[in-house]
Design a protein around this motif. Structure first.
Motif, mmCIF file in Angstrom:
data_model
loop_
_atom_site.group_PDB
_atom_site.id
_atom_site.type_symbol
_atom_site.label_atom_id
_atom_site.label_comp_id
_atom_site.label_asym_id
_atom_site.label_seq_id
_atom_site.Cartn_x
_atom_site.Cartn_y
_atom_site.Cartn_z
ATOM 1 N N LYS A 167 0.835 -1.203 0.000
ATOM 2 C CA LYS A 167 0.000 0.000 0.000
ATOM 3 C C LYS A 167 0.865 1.246 0.000
ATOM 4 O O LYS A 167 1.836 1.352 0.757
ATOM 5 C CB LYS A 167 -0.934 0.013 1.205
ATOM 6 C CG LYS A 167 -1.866 1.228 1.217
ATOM 7 C CD LYS A 167 -2.837 1.211 2.372
ATOM 8 C CE LYS A 167 -3.690 2.477 2.354
ATOM 9 N NZ LYS A 167 -4.661 2.513 3.469
ATOM 10 N N ILE A 177 -4.682 -6.996 7.967
ATOM 11 C CA ILE A 177 -5.980 -7.081 7.293
ATOM 12 C C ILE A 177 -6.881 -7.947 8.172
ATOM 13 O O ILE A 177 -6.637 -9.148 8.327
ATOM 14 C CB ILE A 177 -5.821 -7.684 5.892
ATOM 15 C CG1 ILE A 177 -4.857 -6.826 5.054
ATOM 16 C CG2 ILE A 177 -7.179 -7.803 5.195
ATOM 17 C CD1 ILE A 177 -4.346 -7.519 3.811
ATOM 18 N N SER A 227 -9.794 -9.320 8.061
ATOM 19 C CA SER A 227 -10.488 -10.503 7.534
ATOM 20 C C SER A 227 -9.548 -11.564 6.986
ATOM 21 O O SER A 227 -10.008 -12.619 6.535
ATOM 22 C CB SER A 227 -11.468 -10.067 6.437
ATOM 23 O OG SER A 227 -10.784 -9.357 5.414
ATOM 24 N N GLN A 249 -1.072 -5.456 4.622
ATOM 25 C CA GLN A 249 -0.684 -4.545 3.558
ATOM 26 C C GLN A 249 0.743 -4.096 3.885
ATOM 27 O O GLN A 249 1.004 -3.580 4.968
ATOM 28 C CB GLN A 249 -1.600 -3.331 3.503
ATOM 29 C CG GLN A 249 -3.042 -3.629 3.124
ATOM 30 C CD GLN A 249 -3.909 -2.394 3.300
ATOM 31 O OE1 GLN A 249 -3.732 -1.624 4.249
ATOM 32 N NE2 GLN A 249 -4.856 -2.199 2.400
ATOM 33 N N ASP A 297 -11.209 -6.304 0.997
ATOM 34 C CA ASP A 297 -10.721 -5.526 2.142
ATOM 35 C C ASP A 297 -9.235 -5.202 1.959
ATOM 36 O O ASP A 297 -8.790 -4.095 2.242
ATOM 37 C CB ASP A 297 -10.902 -6.302 3.448
ATOM 38 C CG ASP A 297 -12.366 -6.500 3.813
ATOM 39 O OD1 ASP A 297 -13.214 -5.742 3.320
ATOM 40 O OD2 ASP A 297 -12.647 -7.427 4.609
ATOM 41 N N ALA A 298 -8.479 -6.191 1.489
ATOM 42 C CA ALA A 298 -7.034 -6.036 1.364
ATOM 43 C C ALA A 298 -6.654 -4.945 0.371
ATOM 44 O O ALA A 298 -5.678 -4.219 0.564
ATOM 45 C CB ALA A 298 -6.395 -7.358 0.952
ATOM 46 N N GLU A 357 -8.809 -2.552 -0.507
ATOM 47 C CA GLU A 357 -9.687 -1.407 -0.221
ATOM 48 C C GLU A 357 -10.557 -1.093 -1.435
ATOM 49 O O GLU A 357 -10.648 0.040 -1.909
ATOM 50 C CB GLU A 357 -8.868 -0.200 0.220
ATOM 51 C CG GLU A 357 -8.049 -0.484 1.479
ATOM 52 C CD GLU A 357 -7.162 0.677 1.914
ATOM 53 O OE1 GLU A 357 -7.264 1.773 1.317
ATOM 54 O OE2 GLU A 357 -6.367 0.483 2.853
ATOM 55 N N SER A 405 -8.862 -15.589 -0.851
ATOM 56 C CA SER A 405 -8.945 -15.041 0.509
ATOM 57 C C SER A 405 -10.065 -15.662 1.330
ATOM 58 O O SER A 405 -9.896 -15.911 2.526
ATOM 59 C CB SER A 405 -9.128 -13.530 0.442
ATOM 60 O OG SER A 405 -10.304 -13.191 -0.290
#
Length: 351
Positions: free
Chosen positions: A61, A70, A72, A78, A231-232, A234, A298
């Protein structure tokens, strides 16, 4: 005249043919003989796991001061540019075959311009990884716009909000050149646009980059199991990707997609997700003329981690068995978030 009265136990039922053989030749057919101890079991294993079978997906990121967990995806972060370099050095030392890189930019726009910026987060990450490990790992780069667009789709949009397949191919070609210039050994188009592999192969060849391989996400399904991944990265997606990713109900269609990608020049083809699509993976492995990858996504990872956290599964055995099942179905290469951890376990077993 009355029948004589019988005494004692009733006559035994006649033996079935199989029972008769077993009775006549006791111990003749006993598959359990080859399961009696670890050495025997290892000697007859039909599929073996090796660190070289594994590829580690990694997220980097832009603008982070330290790695960000992360929620979840337990154990996955990240990365910063510095922590990414440490992670790939560890991956190389573990003996896995490669890493697959995803970038998370701070700024996004309609065309995903950060994807082709030489100073963009993903292209910087490619260069950083090559500088750190050289050719010790295969450096694969996700070639898709979804992490870079403000609408979250895998391509550019028309005025009515639908994904424009052919306009997206132009952006993919530009992305392929940027990733090749940054140092990617392999580009991995994951957007499921029609014709993406052929356009990418042509532009790379025309630029003299015949050395850069193409890993085609050939059979990528519109799966609910990508939730933690979003989520990872975004994800800003509003809606879904069912107009371009495959229908989970379809099996034969995968072979058509794979055949098209091979015809267009794919060096490796992928099935994604892996665990819920082992039938598709087995079909592809039986017919593909190029190596086959499978992505343990994931959601597959998160379900095992959640169950293990509750004490419902033995985590190590569940991870190992899940990856073994993907290999048994025919995958030559498994992308899994547990790649380095599993590689260490395999080396422990060898010792």
């Amino acid at each position: 005249m009355t029948e004589p009265r019988t005494t004692g136990a009733p006559a035994p039922a006649p033996l079935s043919p199989v029972e008769a053989v077993a009775a006549a030749r006791p111990g003749r057919v006993r598959p359990r003989r080859l399961r009696g101890n670890p050495g025997l079991r290892r000697s007859v294993s039909e599929v073996r796991l090796h660190p070289a079978d594994l590829v580690l997906p990694l997220f980097v990121k832009e603008g982070l001061a330290e790695p960000a967990p992360i929620a979840s995806m337990p154990g996955v972060v990240q990365h910063t540019r510095d922590s990414l370099r440490r992670a790939v050095a560890e991956a190389a030392a573990a003996g896995i075959s490669g890493v697959n890189l995803f970038g998370v930019p701070l700024v996004r726009d309609a065309d995903g311009s950060g994807a082709t910026d030489p100073d963009g987060v993903l292209n910087q990450a490619i260069a950083d990884v090559r500088a750190e490990v050289g050719d010790a790992l295969v450096v694969q780069a996700d070639l898709c716009l979804d992490e870079f667009t403000d609408h979250g789709h895998c391509g550019v949009l028309t005025a009515d909000g639908s994904v424009d397949n052919d306009a997206t191919l132009v952006r993919y070609a530009e992305m392929a050149l940027a990733q090749a210039a940054a140092g990617a050994h392999m580009v991995a188009p994951s957007g499921m646009m029609d014709g993406q592999v052929g356009v990418i192969r042509d532009v790379l060849d025309a630029a003299g980059r015949t050395d850069v391989a193409v890993l085609a996400y050939a059979a990528k399904y519109a799966s609910v199991l990508y939730g933690p991944f979003r989520d990872a990265v975004e994800s800003t997606l509003d809606g879904d990707r069912r107009t371009y990713q495959m229908d989970p109900a379809n099996r034969r269609e995968a072979l058509r997609e794979v055949a098209l990608d091979i015809e267009e020049g794919a060096d490796v083809v992928m099935v994604k997700p892996a665990g819920a699509y082992l039938d598709v993976l087995a079909d592809v492995a039986a017919t593909s003329t190029v190596p086959v990858a499978a992505y343990q996504v994931s959601g597959e990872m998160a379900m095992v981690e959640a169950a293990a956290a509750q004490g419902w599964l033995d985590r190590r055995r569940a991870i190992t068995e899940s990856v073994l099942g993907i290999r048994r179905a025919g995958a030559d290469q498994v992308l899994t978030y547990w790649a380095v951890e599993l590689a260490h376990w395999l080396r422990e077993e060898w010792r």
